[in-house]
Motif scaffolding. Structure first.
Motif, short mmCIF file in Angstrom:
data_model
loop_
_atom_site.label_atom_id
_atom_site.label_comp_id
_atom_site.label_asym_id
_atom_site.label_seq_id
_atom_site.Cartn_x
_atom_site.Cartn_y
_atom_site.Cartn_z
N ARG A 114 0.39 -1.30 0.12
CA ARG A 114 0.12 -0.07 0.08
C ARG A 114 0.89 0.96 -0.08
NH1 ARG A 114 -5.33 1.14 1.19
NH2 ARG A 114 -5.09 -0.86 0.61
N LEU A 115 0.85 2.47 -0.90
CA LEU A 115 1.32 2.96 -1.02
C LEU A 115 0.56 4.37 -1.14
CD1 LEU A 115 3.58 5.25 -1.62
CD2 LEU A 115 3.82 4.36 -4.17
N VAL A 116 -0.14 5.35 -0.30
CA VAL A 116 -0.49 6.60 -0.16
C VAL A 116 0.70 7.37 -0.75
CG1 VAL A 116 -2.46 8.67 0.91
CG2 VAL A 116 -1.87 5.74 1.17
N CYS A 117 1.16 8.33 -2.02
CA CYS A 117 1.89 9.51 -2.57
C CYS A 117 0.98 10.69 -3.14
CB CYS A 117 2.62 8.72 -4.21
SG CYS A 117 3.12 9.98 -4.49
N ILE A 118 1.29 11.42 -2.27
CA ILE A 118 0.57 13.23 -2.38
C ILE A 118 2.32 14.17 -2.65
CG2 ILE A 118 0.43 14.87 -0.86
CD1 ILE A 118 0.04 13.50 2.14
N THR A 119 1.11 14.24 -3.82
CA THR A 119 1.50 14.82 -5.13
C THR A 119 1.14 16.88 -4.88
OG1 THR A 119 0.04 14.48 -6.95
CG2 THR A 119 2.10 13.31 -6.94
N GLY A 120 -0.18 16.96 -6.38
CA GLY A 120 -0.61 18.71 -5.90
C GLY A 120 -1.73 18.41 -7.49
N ILE A 121 -2.45 19.90 -7.16
CA ILE A 121 -3.44 20.28 -8.10
C ILE A 121 -1.79 20.80 -9.15
CG2 ILE A 121 -3.07 22.55 -7.20
CD1 ILE A 121 -6.12 22.57 -8.14
N VAL A 165 -2.50 5.13 -3.94
CA VAL A 165 -3.41 6.04 -3.95
C VAL A 165 -2.71 7.67 -4.24
CG1 VAL A 165 -5.57 7.10 -2.53
CG2 VAL A 165 -5.58 4.72 -3.09
N LEU A 166 -3.12 7.96 -5.57
CA LEU A 166 -1.84 9.63 -5.87
C LEU A 166 -2.81 10.62 -5.26
CD1 LEU A 166 -0.58 8.84 -9.58
CD2 LEU A 166 0.93 8.99 -7.62
N VAL A 167 -2.56 10.84 -4.17
CA VAL A 167 -3.56 12.44 -3.73
C VAL A 167 -3.00 13.60 -3.87
CG1 VAL A 167 -4.37 12.97 -1.21
CG2 VAL A 167 -3.68 10.75 -1.18
N ASP A 199 -6.07 18.93 6.91
CA ASP A 199 -7.36 17.91 6.38
C ASP A 199 -6.26 17.20 5.58
OD1 ASP A 199 -9.40 18.29 7.48
OD2 ASP A 199 -9.77 20.33 6.50
N VAL A 200 -5.80 17.34 5.17
CA VAL A 200 -5.09 16.69 3.64
C VAL A 200 -4.00 15.56 4.66
CG1 VAL A 200 -3.01 16.48 2.07
CG2 VAL A 200 -4.36 18.58 2.28
N ALA A 201 -3.39 15.11 5.72
CA ALA A 201 -2.83 14.53 6.35
C ALA A 201 -4.22 13.47 6.72
CB ALA A 201 -1.81 15.24 7.56
N ARG A 202 -5.31 13.98 6.85
CA ARG A 202 -6.30 13.12 7.42
C ARG A 202 -7.04 12.18 5.90
NH1 ARG A 202 -12.01 14.89 8.22
NH2 ARG A 202 -11.43 16.48 7.51
N PHE A 203 -7.42 13.02 5.51
CA PHE A 203 -7.16 12.03 4.65
C PHE A 203 -6.02 10.90 3.81
CE2 PHE A 203 -7.74 10.97 -0.46
CZ PHE A 203 -9.25 11.31 -0.41
N ALA A 204 -5.11 11.55 4.07
CA ALA A 204 -3.89 10.79 3.42
C ALA A 204 -3.69 9.64 4.55
CB ALA A 204 -2.80 11.02 2.89
N LEU A 205 -4.30 9.81 5.48
CA LEU A 205 -4.13 8.53 6.58
C LEU A 205 -5.20 7.48 6.50
CD1 LEU A 205 -2.50 10.28 9.63
CD2 LEU A 205 -1.35 8.04 8.48
N ASP A 206 -6.30 8.40 5.85
CA ASP A 206 -7.43 7.09 6.02
C ASP A 206 -7.00 6.23 4.66
OD1 ASP A 206 -8.74 8.80 7.50
OD2 ASP A 206 -10.10 9.82 6.08
N SER A 217 -6.68 9.50 -8.42
CA SER A 217 -6.01 9.77 -8.04
C SER A 217 -7.07 11.44 -7.65
CB SER A 217 -5.24 11.06 -9.76
OG SER A 217 -4.24 9.63 -10.26
N PRO A 218 -7.25 11.26 -6.57
CA PRO A 218 -8.45 12.23 -6.54
C PRO A 218 -7.97 13.38 -6.05
CG PRO A 218 -8.21 10.91 -4.85
CD PRO A 218 -7.52 9.84 -5.70
N LEU A 219 -8.53 14.54 -6.38
CA LEU A 219 -7.97 15.56 -5.99
C LEU A 219 -8.61 16.30 -4.99
CD1 LEU A 219 -7.23 19.01 -8.28
CD2 LEU A 219 -8.72 19.39 -6.48
N ILE A 220 -7.82 16.78 -3.75
CA ILE A 220 -8.84 17.18 -2.72
C ILE A 220 -9.32 18.47 -1.67
CG2 ILE A 220 -8.65 15.02 -1.54
CD1 ILE A 220 -6.25 15.98 0.39
N THR A 221 -9.80 19.34 -1.87
CA THR A 221 -10.26 20.49 -2.10
C THR A 221 -11.88 20.68 -0.99
OG1 THR A 221 -10.64 22.70 -2.59
CG2 THR A 221 -11.87 21.08 -3.38
#
Length: 222
Positions: A114-121, A165-167, A199-206, A217-221
């Motif tokens: 399991r890899l949760v990778c945060i990139t950006g808009i 998951v790409l966040v 909230d980015v941290a919370r979503f990534a940990l979920d 690759s959800p965009l979160i806002t």
């Protein structure tokens, strides 16, 4: 009444590796994960800079070093990567893609899926949806080379064969967390937006346990 002790035995808390733990969002990922009861390891370049990451086991090493990554991955269940790099108007950026390539290889060897990778808009098909200021000034003048490497990073993750998951957060703020996070894949009517690091941290940990966004690759806002 449910027995919370029994529940914890039945569902062990994840053993997590965090990359980029000393950044603004990374620190919140560590603190929130520890608060959830997760077993957290952070791979950091400097133990001194990470001395305030309470509750996390620190391993000093370079995220581009596959052997250091393998050591940090021992016994882990999942990885949250929030690696970042400063704005670079002139120099080419390779840190993100180089580290991610090494990470994918190490995860396969150590059998961590399991890899949760945060990139950006601005990465991938979210380019052009950051709002007028971001799209027309900040992105082309300061972030073009950073995002070229984020795109390479996303390509590596997509081809990894992992449960990824790409966040992609919208513009980051340090404001307090809100109750609701929107996760979008249809960006046809979306331009701009912001979200707190908390909230980015919370979503990534979920996403460490939730399969809803696996291979997406959800965009979160807000």
């Amino acid at each position: 009444m449910r027995d919370s002790v029994t529940d914890n035995i039945r569902t062990p808390q994840p053993k997590l590796l965090v990359l980029g733990a000393t950044g603004g969002t990374g620190r919140l990922i560590v603190s929130q994960a520890v608060a959830r009861g997760y077993d957290v390891t952070a791979l950091v370049r400097s133990a001194e800079k990470a001395s305030d990451l309470e509750g996390a086991t620190l391993i000093v090493g370079d995220a581009r070093d596959e052997m250091a990554l393998r050591q940090a991955l021992k016994g882990r269940d999942a990885v949250v990567s929030v690696l970042g790099t400063p704005a670079s108007p002139f120099r080419e950026v390779t840190l993100l893609s180089t580290a991610t390539r090494a990470l994918v290889s190490a995860m396969k060897i150590e059998q961590v899926s399991r890899l949760v990778c945060i990139t950006g808009i601005g990465a991938g098909d979210s380019a052009g949806h950051g709002g007028f200021l971001f799209d027309n000034l900040i992105f082309p003048l300061l972030l073009r080379k950073v995002y070229a490497d984020k795109n390479r990073q996303e390509t590596i993750v997509r081809g990894s064969g992992l449960d990824w998951v790409l966040v992609r957060p919208s513009v980051l703020t340090n404001k307090p967390s809100r109750d609701t996070i929107r996760a979008l894949t249809d960006l046809s009517s979306f331009h701009g937006g912001a979200i707190s690091r908390a909230d980015v941290a919370r979503f990534a940990l979920d996403q460490v346990r939730d399969d809803t966004w696996v291979h997406r690759s959800p965009l979160i806002t807000w």
